[in-house]
Design a protein around this motif. Structure first.
Motif, PDB file in Angstrom:
ATOM      1  N   THR A  77     -90.238 -84.670 -22.095  1.00 32.06           N
ATOM      2  CA  THR A  77     -89.609 -84.451 -23.393  1.00 32.06           C
ATOM      3  C   THR A  77     -88.352 -85.304 -23.544  1.00 32.06           C
ATOM      4  O   THR A  77     -88.116 -85.931 -24.571  1.00 32.06           O
ATOM      5  N   GLN A  87     -90.530 -75.240 -26.162  1.00 30.36           N
ATOM      6  CA  GLN A  87     -89.154 -75.432 -25.674  1.00 30.36           C
ATOM      7  C   GLN A  87     -88.150 -75.030 -26.752  1.00 30.36           C
ATOM      8  O   GLN A  87     -87.151 -74.364 -26.471  1.00 30.36           O
ATOM      9  N   VAL A  95     -88.725 -82.640 -28.467  1.00 28.03           N
ATOM     10  CA  VAL A  95     -88.905 -81.343 -27.813  1.00 28.03           C
ATOM     11  C   VAL A  95     -90.211 -80.707 -28.292  1.00 28.03           C
ATOM     12  O   VAL A  95     -90.656 -80.943 -29.411  1.00 28.03           O
ATOM     13  N   THR A  96     -90.809 -79.906 -27.434  1.00 27.49           N
ATOM     14  CA  THR A  96     -92.044 -79.218 -27.811  1.00 27.49           C
ATOM     15  C   THR A  96     -91.690 -77.941 -28.587  1.00 27.49           C
ATOM     16  O   THR A  96     -90.561 -77.450 -28.513  1.00 27.49           O
ATOM     17  N   ALA A 100     -84.722 -79.022 -23.737  1.00 25.42           N
ATOM     18  CA  ALA A 100     -85.953 -79.172 -22.956  1.00 25.42           C
ATOM     19  C   ALA A 100     -85.871 -78.402 -21.638  1.00 25.42           C
ATOM     20  O   ALA A 100     -86.818 -77.697 -21.257  1.00 25.42           O
TER      21      ALA A 100
END
Lengths: 165, 120
Positions: free
Chosen positions: A85, A95, A91-92, A68
């Protein structure tokens, strides 16, 4: 295939790992050695590096905090998003993709004159199922370096680098 | 000076551009391209003074981009910034007329030391 490959794939030094992150993130990064390891069961992004025959030769594991924070810092995304996050443990996509870029460049740490050529083959997201030939190397006690990276303005995260033997 | 930076990773394009600025090339007018095919179209249209390209990209690789330009008689100065810099890649790059190949990770110093001689 490097015909002059007479040396084993090296385990990078703490200095090399820190320099890699510092150079790519464009901000101060500090390294602290740690006695524990990054365990994929707790959630980790895993980069698997293979030789020219597709055999796994090295791994880089980054915990969710490092995924993150480094994944945000490299794209100048707000630190607040990284903290959210870490709190949620998810996590996105941005990221993860950004950390995958770092792991791609990290392949340079394993390539030396006279050592076999390796490159990033696959990046596994946190809690994604790892194939057996990757999973078996994650927790080996030798041929590895484990530490905490502290990224200026973003905070810390844990990393493990393992070289297959 | 107009420059095209081609890389399929947006964040890597940002890093290349940031490093160029740190190296002192903050006066360059930079146009970004997300793959080789887009880069080819932009180079044809804007006729830059210099192209910095990744090697592995979807649609058209950096090497194919360079070959395409040279085939159509376009001699725009061209260089690679890639994740790998094997001797074979360097040989191929040179054979096709690339000025240099910088392997990632790189620093502003590496950019300056490599690029300055060609600018002068």
């Amino acid at each position: 295939m490097n015909a002059d490959a007479t040396r084993p794939t090296p385990v990078p030094t703490a200095f090399e790992v820190r320099e890699l992150f510092e150079g790519l993130l464009g901000r101060v990064v500090e390294w602290t050695a740690m006695s524990g390891v990054v365990d994929p069961i707790d959630g980790a992004t895993v980069g698997a590096y293979t030789n020219d025959f597709g055999v796994v030769r090295a791994l880089v594991l980054c915990d969710i905090a490092l995924t993150a924070r480094a994944g945000s810092a490299i794209a100048l995304l707000p630190p607040m998003g990284a903290e959210s996050t870490i709190k949620d443990g998810l996590v996105t996509a941005a990221q993860f993709d950004n950390l995958a870029e770092i792991l791609n460049v990290a392949g340079s740490m394993f390539n030396r004159p006279n050592s076999p050529h390796v490159r990033l083959d696959t990046t596994y997201a946190p809690r994604e199922r790892l194939p057996a030939d990757v999973a078996k190397w994650t927790l080996v006690p030798a041929s590895r370096i484990d530490g905490v990276l502290t990224i200026q303005g973003y905070g810390e995260g844990r990393i493990s680098v393992v070289v297959a033997y | 000076m107009k420059v095209v930076v081609a890389d399929d990773s947006r964040v890597m394009r940002q890093i290349v551009i940031r490093t160029l600025r740190q190296a002192g090339y903050d006066w360059w007018e930079i146009e970004e391209a997300e793959d080789g095919a887009v880069a080819l179209a932009k180079i044809r249209e804007s006729q830059p003074d210099f192209v910095l390209s990744d090697w592995n990209m979807p649609e058209m690789s950096g090497l194919d981009l360079l070959k395409s330009l040279r085939r159509e008689g376009n001699e725009t100065p061209f260089a690679f910034v890639t994740s790998e810099g094997s001797p074979e890649m360097r040989r191929q790059a040179e054979a096709e007329g690339a000025l240099f190949l910088i392997a990632k990770p790189f620093t502003a110093d590496v950019f300056r030391d490599t690029i300055d001689p060609f600018i002068s």
